[in-house]
Write an enzyme that holds these catalytic residues in place. Structure first.
Site: not given
Ligand code: ADP
Ligand code: MG
Length: 384
Positions: A36, A128, A175
């Site tokens: 980390e 995640l 990631d």
């Molecule tokens: P994470 O830690 O989950 O990666 P992020 O902020 O990096 O968080 O990414 C999350 C963003 O990715 C959401 O706010 C959305 O814009 C997009 N996203 C993730 N999954 C989906 C999905 N199933 N459908 C549409 N957009 C998604």
């Molecule tokens: Mg992310």
């Protein structure tokens, strides 16, 4: 779950666009087992792809237009592929459209457009990487449909480009690498300097172990300032030690670091130096002795983040200590810190006791109810 989502994504596509998709591709979220705040110090990380996936149903169009939709949102976004830019797209559609843009930038997009529909059970914002899951599912789909011919490691760069240039988030490549390169019950050991990676047998399933995610549901408080100041401390520490990055320092440099640096900077540096070593030790322990031997390293990682890097919070400490007290092999906070989730490596027969105990402890302390679930190490992105 996976089969249900596969059916749902195909049905969702057909209902929206009125015809059947050409194919379905999927990509997993990921969790970081150990390593980390080592990525931007050109060090080591060791994530694995998890059994929560994003599915993309896709078909080609001949008019150069992209239409994207997701069960996650009610809007259908439509734009010519040639017009995708930071200015023309925003919100969730920037992730899939950013991938199309990145392939085009690399000269890998032909001028056909596509229709796309997304379904997912990767929790958003829980650390995640739902973002990598969406990027990588679209990347493998378009790579195949557009005959781009890129390898998985190139597709990791495509996802990163999309996120950096079109979404506008300055993230690394961990990631996407985990989401693309993961294999069943294996982790992805990644060198963040040369981006080389190695798939390592975790042996969790074989040893009767499962990984519990304990999402505290505390949003990453003060994360921005905290992150920037940690990065600055690492850079100052590397400069004082006369190395390009902390990757080039080792335990042998700690005494010198303590003399040269103020106490806070020294402890930041000590976290990174010892964490890099713990990643290497984790890989070695898995190979020599198996997964029950990594418990102590996971907990040492947590202690280092709590005491030296100072990025833990009470909820994360409570999750880790309670899990260990009730039989976890090892546990640590995971992700950038100041909120988010902890992980606990647990014997399968202890999972329900550990989950119940953590939930009860959170309730007793007046914390929000945590979201607790099991993940296993799953295969990376592929066509279904
Ligand atoms: P994470 O830690 O989950 O990666 P992020 O902020 O990096 O968080 O990414 C999350 C963003 O990715 C959401 O706010 C959305 O814009 C997009 N996203 C993730 N999954 C989906 C999905 N199933 N459908 C549409 N957009 C998604
Ligand atoms: Mg992310």
């Amino acid at each position: 779950m996976t089969d249900v989502l596969k059916l749902k994504v195909a049905a969702g596509f057909e209902e929206l666009y009125g015809y059947q998709p050409l194919g379905i591709w999927s990509a997993p979220g990921r969790v970081n087992l150990i390593g980390e705040h080592t990525d931007y110090n050109e060090g080591f990380v060791f994530p694995f792809a998890i059994s929560r996936r994003t599915f993309a149903a896709v078909a080609l169009r001949t008019d150069g237009i992209a239409r994207v939709a997701s069960s996650f949102s009610s809007d259908v976004v439509e734009i010519p592929v040639a017009e995708i830019s930071r200015q023309t797209v925003s919100g969730w559609s920037a992730y899939p459209l950013g991938v199309a843009w990145a392939l085009k930038e690399l000269g890998k997009a032909n001028q056909t457009g596509f229709d796309l529909f997304i379904e997912s059970d990767v929790p958003v914002g829980a650390g995640l990487s739902s973002s990598a899951a969406i990027e990588c599912s679209v990347a493998v789909a378009l790579n195949e449909l557009w005959n781009a011919g890129l390898e998985l490691r190139d597709l990791a760069r495509v996802g990163q480009l999309a996120e950096n240039q079109i979404v506008g988030a300055p993230t690394g490549i961990m990631d996407q690498s985990a989401s693309l390169l993961g294999q069943l019950d294996h982790g992805v050991f990644l060198d963040c300097r040369d981006l080389s990676s190695q798939v390592i047998d975790l042996g969790f399933a074989r040893e009767g172990l499962e990984l519990l995610i304990i999402d505290t549901r505390v949003e990453h408080r003060h994360a921005d300032g905290g992150y920037a100041s940690r990065r600055a401390a690492c850079e100052a520490g590397a400069a004082a030690l006369g190395v390009r990055s902390l990757r080039d320092a080792s335990a042998a440099d700690l005494a010198r670091a303590q003399e040269l640096l103020d106490d806070v900077t020294f402890r930041r540096v000590r976290h990174v130096i010892t964490e890099n070593q713990r990643v290497l030790d984790t890989v070695a322990a898995l190979q020599a002795q198996g997964p029950r031997a990594i418990g102590e390293l996971l907990y040492q990682s947590h202690q280092s983040m709590r005491d030296d890097f100072e990025i833990s919070i009470d909820e994360l400490d409570t999750a880790v200590e309670t899990a260990l007290r009730h039989g976890a092999v090892g546990a640590r906070m995971t992700g950038g810190g100041f909120g988010g989730a902890a992980i606990a490596l647990c014997p399968i027969e202890k999972i329900s006791e550990i989950s119940r105990s953590v939930e009860a402890e959170f309730l007793a302390l007046g914390y929000a109810k945590p979201d607790i679930f099991v993940v296993s190490a799953a295969p990376g992105a592929h066509r279904e």
